[in-house]
Design a protein around this motif. Structure first.
Motif, PDB file in Angstrom:
ATOM      1  N   THR A 159     -16.271  65.633  37.107  1.00 48.27           N
ATOM      2  CA  THR A 159     -15.377  65.409  35.974  1.00 48.27           C
ATOM      3  C   THR A 159     -15.067  63.936  35.759  1.00 48.27           C
ATOM      4  N   ASN A 160     -15.259  63.113  36.785  1.00 45.06           N
ATOM      5  CA  ASN A 160     -14.893  61.700  36.686  1.00 45.06           C
ATOM      6  C   ASN A 160     -15.946  60.851  37.394  1.00 45.06           C
ATOM      7  N   ILE A 161     -16.812  60.211  36.620  1.00 43.36           N
ATOM      8  CA  ILE A 161     -17.882  59.404  37.205  1.00 43.36           C
ATOM      9  C   ILE A 161     -17.317  58.212  37.972  1.00 43.36           C
ATOM     10  N   ALA A 162     -16.323  57.547  37.414  1.00 46.64           N
ATOM     11  CA  ALA A 162     -15.771  56.363  38.082  1.00 46.64           C
ATOM     12  C   ALA A 162     -15.193  56.718  39.448  1.00 46.64           C
ATOM     13  N   LEU A 163     -14.465  57.820  39.527  1.00 50.10           N
ATOM     14  CA  LEU A 163     -13.901  58.243  40.805  1.00 50.10           C
ATOM     15  C   LEU A 163     -14.999  58.616  41.790  1.00 50.10           C
ATOM     16  N   THR A 164     -16.049  59.246  41.304  1.00 46.80           N
ATOM     17  CA  THR A 164     -17.169  59.602  42.171  1.00 46.80           C
ATOM     18  C   THR A 164     -17.839  58.353  42.738  1.00 46.80           C
ATOM     19  N   LEU A 165     -18.000  57.324  41.915  1.00 52.41           N
ATOM     20  CA  LEU A 165     -18.576  56.075  42.397  1.00 52.41           C
ATOM     21  C   LEU A 165     -17.704  55.443  43.477  1.00 52.41           C
ATOM     22  N   ARG A 166     -16.415  55.528  43.292  1.00 55.53           N
ATOM     23  CA  ARG A 166     -15.495  54.984  44.301  1.00 55.53           C
ATOM     24  C   ARG A 166     -15.674  55.718  45.628  1.00 55.53           C
ATOM     25  N   GLU A 167     -15.853  57.024  45.556  1.00 53.57           N
ATOM     26  CA  GLU A 167     -16.082  57.813  46.770  1.00 53.57           C
ATOM     27  C   GLU A 167     -17.417  57.454  47.414  1.00 53.57           C
ATOM     28  N   PHE A 168     -18.434  57.202  46.594  1.00 48.15           N
ATOM     29  CA  PHE A 168     -19.725  56.787  47.138  1.00 48.15           C
ATOM     30  C   PHE A 168     -19.583  55.480  47.916  1.00 48.15           C
ATOM     31  N   LYS A 169     -18.832  54.552  47.366  1.00 47.08           N
ATOM     32  CA  LYS A 169     -18.647  53.263  48.045  1.00 47.08           C
ATOM     33  C   LYS A 169     -17.929  53.444  49.378  1.00 47.08           C
ATOM     34  N   GLN A 170     -16.982  54.345  49.413  1.00 45.53           N
ATOM     35  CA  GLN A 170     -16.271  54.616  50.657  1.00 45.53           C
ATOM     36  C   GLN A 170     -17.198  55.204  51.717  1.00 45.53           C
ATOM     37  N   LYS A 171     -18.271  55.851  51.268  1.00 41.68           N
ATOM     38  CA  LYS A 171     -19.227  56.445  52.191  1.00 41.68           C
ATOM     39  C   LYS A 171     -20.406  55.512  52.487  1.00 41.68           C
ATOM     40  N   GLY A 172     -20.314  54.269  52.017  1.00 46.13           N
ATOM     41  CA  GLY A 172     -21.304  53.274  52.388  1.00 46.13           C
ATOM     42  C   GLY A 172     -22.416  53.025  51.393  1.00 46.13           C
ATOM     43  N   LEU A 173     -22.350  53.612  50.214  1.00 48.92           N
ATOM     44  CA  LEU A 173     -23.381  53.349  49.207  1.00 48.92           C
ATOM     45  C   LEU A 173     -23.041  52.094  48.421  1.00 48.92           C
ATOM     46  N   TRP A 174     -24.071  51.367  48.018  1.00 49.21           N
ATOM     47  CA  TRP A 174     -23.940  50.230  47.118  1.00 49.21           C
ATOM     48  C   TRP A 174     -24.147  50.755  45.708  1.00 49.21           C
ATOM     49  N   VAL A 175     -23.222  50.461  44.814  1.00 47.13           N
ATOM     50  CA  VAL A 175     -23.279  50.988  43.445  1.00 47.13           C
ATOM     51  C   VAL A 175     -23.763  49.888  42.506  1.00 47.13           C
ATOM     52  N   VAL A 176     -24.897  50.125  41.862  1.00 43.94           N
ATOM     53  CA  VAL A 176     -25.517  49.139  40.973  1.00 43.94           C
ATOM     54  C   VAL A 176     -25.644  49.735  39.578  1.00 43.94           C
ATOM     55  N   GLY A 177     -25.084  49.054  38.590  1.00 42.28           N
ATOM     56  CA  GLY A 177     -25.149  49.516  37.217  1.00 42.28           C
ATOM     57  C   GLY A 177     -26.125  48.720  36.378  1.00 42.28           C
ATOM     58  N   ALA A 178     -26.778  49.394  35.440  1.00 44.21           N
ATOM     59  CA  ALA A 178     -27.686  48.731  34.505  1.00 44.21           C
ATOM     60  C   ALA A 178     -26.892  48.213  33.319  1.00 44.21           C
ATOM     61  N   ASP A 179     -26.987  46.903  33.082  1.00 45.96           N
ATOM     62  CA  ASP A 179     -26.224  46.266  32.007  1.00 45.96           C
ATOM     63  C   ASP A 179     -27.078  45.156  31.406  1.00 45.96           C
ATOM     64  N   PRO A 180     -27.389  45.222  30.106  1.00 47.29           N
ATOM     65  CA  PRO A 180     -28.256  44.200  29.501  1.00 47.29           C
ATOM     66  C   PRO A 180     -27.669  42.798  29.546  1.00 47.29           C
ATOM     67  N   GLU A 181     -26.354  42.678  29.777  1.00 46.60           N
ATOM     68  CA  GLU A 181     -25.712  41.364  29.836  1.00 46.60           C
ATOM     69  C   GLU A 181     -25.526  40.868  31.266  1.00 46.60           C
ATOM     70  N   ALA A 182     -26.029  41.577  32.248  1.00 45.51           N
ATOM     71  CA  ALA A 182     -25.841  41.185  33.646  1.00 45.51           C
ATOM     72  C   ALA A 182     -26.551  39.867  33.946  1.00 45.51           C
ATOM     73  N   PRO A 183     -25.995  39.058  34.831  1.00 43.38           N
ATOM     74  CA  PRO A 183     -26.615  37.770  35.148  1.00 43.38           C
ATOM     75  C   PRO A 183     -27.828  37.887  36.054  1.00 43.38           C
ATOM     76  N   VAL A 184     -28.016  39.012  36.728  1.00 41.13           N
ATOM     77  CA  VAL A 184     -29.080  39.162  37.724  1.00 41.13           C
ATOM     78  C   VAL A 184     -30.141  40.127  37.211  1.00 41.13           C
ATOM     79  N   SER A 185     -31.399  39.726  37.320  1.00 40.06           N
ATOM     80  CA  SER A 185     -32.508  40.611  37.000  1.00 40.06           C
ATOM     81  C   SER A 185     -32.658  41.667  38.091  1.00 40.06           C
ATOM     82  N   TYR A 186     -33.095  42.854  37.727  1.00 44.82           N
ATOM     83  CA  TYR A 186     -33.287  43.900  38.732  1.00 44.82           C
ATOM     84  C   TYR A 186     -34.370  43.523  39.732  1.00 44.82           C
ATOM     85  N   TRP A 187     -35.271  42.609  39.363  1.00 42.07           N
ATOM     86  CA  TRP A 187     -36.284  42.128  40.317  1.00 42.07           C
ATOM     87  C   TRP A 187     -35.646  41.344  41.462  1.00 42.07           C
TER      88      TRP A 187
END
Length: 252
Positions: A159-187
């Motif tokens: 029901t809540n993607i943002a809350l789920t991502l927060r839980e993932f981080k607590q379990k040790g996952l790195w959360v990476v979002g795709a954003d066309p304005e991001a300063p870093v290339s996915y490469w």
């Protein structure tokens, strides 16, 4: 229950008692639709039944129900769209040592959804997460585009993607979002460890709350005149870069 042979249409159950029993029995429903002007007590009852599973209950115009149920059906002002597969608990996606997950936020096109699930399964992704609201459901159209991937890839609905991502981080996952304005290339990003890749919707992108929960953002470099890629293509590039880095033994 209406069994449509048209894969572009959603599978639908209708009638007050069939929808009630589907909710009570824990069937995987995408949403419940109630005709405008229906008894408010019915709406409240269905909302109470649907609430624990995070199934939205939506008021719609009666002609839409007529259309969904084939016209002339005795839908009694109530219908529900049915998913083509059962969802799993989010915890079931985190059983591996180095999980790779794909999180979809507000992807609206069922074909994009199906294409992303197909790529994820083909690449060996551990599972996908989709929201229960404001997103494409797992309809027959999505399943057709996925070409059978929905039978093998675990999908959790939350029901809540943002809350789920927060839980993932607590379990040790790195959360990476795709954003066309991001300063870093996915490469140039480190995608080699326990990872949740977040793909935004076709028009809304990641959204503010989801954007804020990302540990980092990456862009896909665009050298031509077209300014962006659709969600399924962007997801495929990110997924396979993460897989490549893992096979190379780390980042980049």
């Amino acid at each position: 229950m209406r069994d449509s042979r048209d894969s572009e249409k959603q599978t639908v159950i209708y009638g007050r008692n069939p929808v009630r029993e589907a909710l009570r029995g824990g069937r995987t429903l995408h949403k419940v639709l109630v005709a405008r002007g229906a008894d408010p007590r019915l709406f409240r009852e269905l909302r109470e039944l649907a609430g624990p599973a995070g199934i939205p209950v939506q008021v719609v115009e009666r002609p839409l129900l007529d259309q969904l149920t084939g016209g002339g059906a005795a839908h009694q002002g109530v219908a529900a769209t049915v998913s083509v597969k059962d969802f799993v608990a989010v915890e079931a996606l985190l059983t591996g040592e180095n999980p790779l997950l794909v999180v979809l936020n507000a992807v609206q096109d069922p074909r994009n959804l199906g294409a992303i699930l197909r790529t994820a399964e083909a690449a060996g992704v551990d599972g996908a997460v989709v929201p229960s609201r404001r997103a494409a459901p797992l309809t027959p159209a999505a399943a057709k585009t996925a070409a059978g991937a929905v039978e093998y890839l675990p999908v959790a609905r939350v029901t809540n993607i943002a809350l789920t991502l927060r839980e993932f981080k607590q379990k040790g996952l790195w959360v990476v979002g795709a954003d066309p304005e991001a300063p870093v290339s996915y490469w140039d990003a480190d995608l080699g460890g326990p990872l949740a890749l977040v793909i935004g919707g076709e028009s809304a992108g990641l959204g503010r709350a989801v954007h804020a929960e990302c540990d980092s953002l990456v862009r896909i470099p665009m050298s031509g005149r077209v300014g962006s890629l659709n969600a399924s293509v962007a997801a495929a590039l990110l997924i396979y870069e993460a897989v490549r880095q893992r096979r190379a033994g780390g980042s980049r």
